[in-house]
Design an enzyme around this catalytic site. Structure first.
Site, PDB file in Angstrom:
ATOM      1  N   HIS A  67      -3.941   0.479   7.616  1.00  0.00           N
ATOM      2  CA  HIS A  67      -2.722   0.471   6.796  1.00  0.00           C
ATOM      3  C   HIS A  67      -1.562  -0.144   7.583  1.00  0.00           C
ATOM      4  CE1 HIS A  67       0.073   2.355   3.782  1.00  0.00           C
ATOM      5  NE2 HIS A  67       0.907   2.202   4.795  1.00  0.00           N
ATOM      6  N   GLU A  68      -1.370   0.325   8.815  1.00  0.00           N
ATOM      7  CA  GLU A  68      -0.256  -0.179   9.631  1.00  0.00           C
ATOM      8  C   GLU A  68      -0.483  -1.632  10.047  1.00  0.00           C
ATOM      9  OE1 GLU A  68       2.425   1.482   9.602  1.00  0.00           O
ATOM     10  OE2 GLU A  68       1.457   3.240   8.745  1.00  0.00           O
ATOM     11  N   HIS A  71       0.815  -3.924   7.350  1.00  0.00           N
ATOM     12  CA  HIS A  71       2.258  -4.156   7.498  1.00  0.00           C
ATOM     13  C   HIS A  71       2.511  -5.189   8.593  1.00  0.00           C
ATOM     14  CE1 HIS A  71       3.614  -0.956   4.864  1.00  0.00           C
ATOM     15  NE2 HIS A  71       2.962  -0.027   5.550  1.00  0.00           N
TER      16      HIS A  71
END
Length: 154
Positions: A67-68, A71
């Site tokens: 998820h990170e 980003h």
């Protein structure tokens, strides 16, 4: 797992799932409470909540790392890196990252009231958990001066 092992894991996942290198720092941050991880826009570093790894295991941590990294890579490419952006949603689905993380059981510590502010004019009392400088504040009722007293503990 320590920060060195986390850094290695993030680099491996980045190359394997995103086919791009991770060139910044990944570390655990025990001050994170409400989130599994975060991407820092200015430094491009990643921080992760160690409680997620301890309570939910390696698979949960890998989902948060993906998820990170979504980003991270989208921001560096100048694409939509926010949760609402289609670029982010599509990349997250493609790599199999988690959209949300599980809750951790550690609850917020609630402090007891330890101080009492008393108005010297109307004698109204305000309870406080932390010590403050009464010279910087006035009574909300009558604008009078305040004095601080410790509350008895017990």
């Amino acid at each position: 797992m320590n920060d060195k092992e986390l850094q290695k894991l993030v680099e491996e996942i980045s190359v394997r799932d995103f086919v791009k290198p991770f060139r910044h720092k990944a570390r655990f941050n025990s001050r994170l409470r409400t989130t599994g991880g975060r991407y820092l826009l200015r430094t491009h570093d990643l921080e992760f909540n160690p409680l997620h790894h301890l309570e939910h295991g390696q698979d949960e941590l890998i989902g948060i790392i993906k998820h990170e990294l979504c980003h991270y890579h989208l921001h560096l490419e100048g694409k939509g890196y926010r949760h609402r952006d289609q670029d982010f949603i599509q990349l997250l689905q493609r790599v199999g990252g988690s959209r949300y993380c599980s809750r951790v059981s550690k609850q917020k510590i609630v402090l007891p009231y330890r101080y009492q502010l008393i108005c010297m004019d109307c004698e109204f009392s305000y309870k406080r958990k932390k010590n403050i400088n009464p010279a910087r504040y006035v009574c909300g009722r009558c604008r009078g001066k305040l004095r601080i007293e410790p509350l008895p503990q017990g």
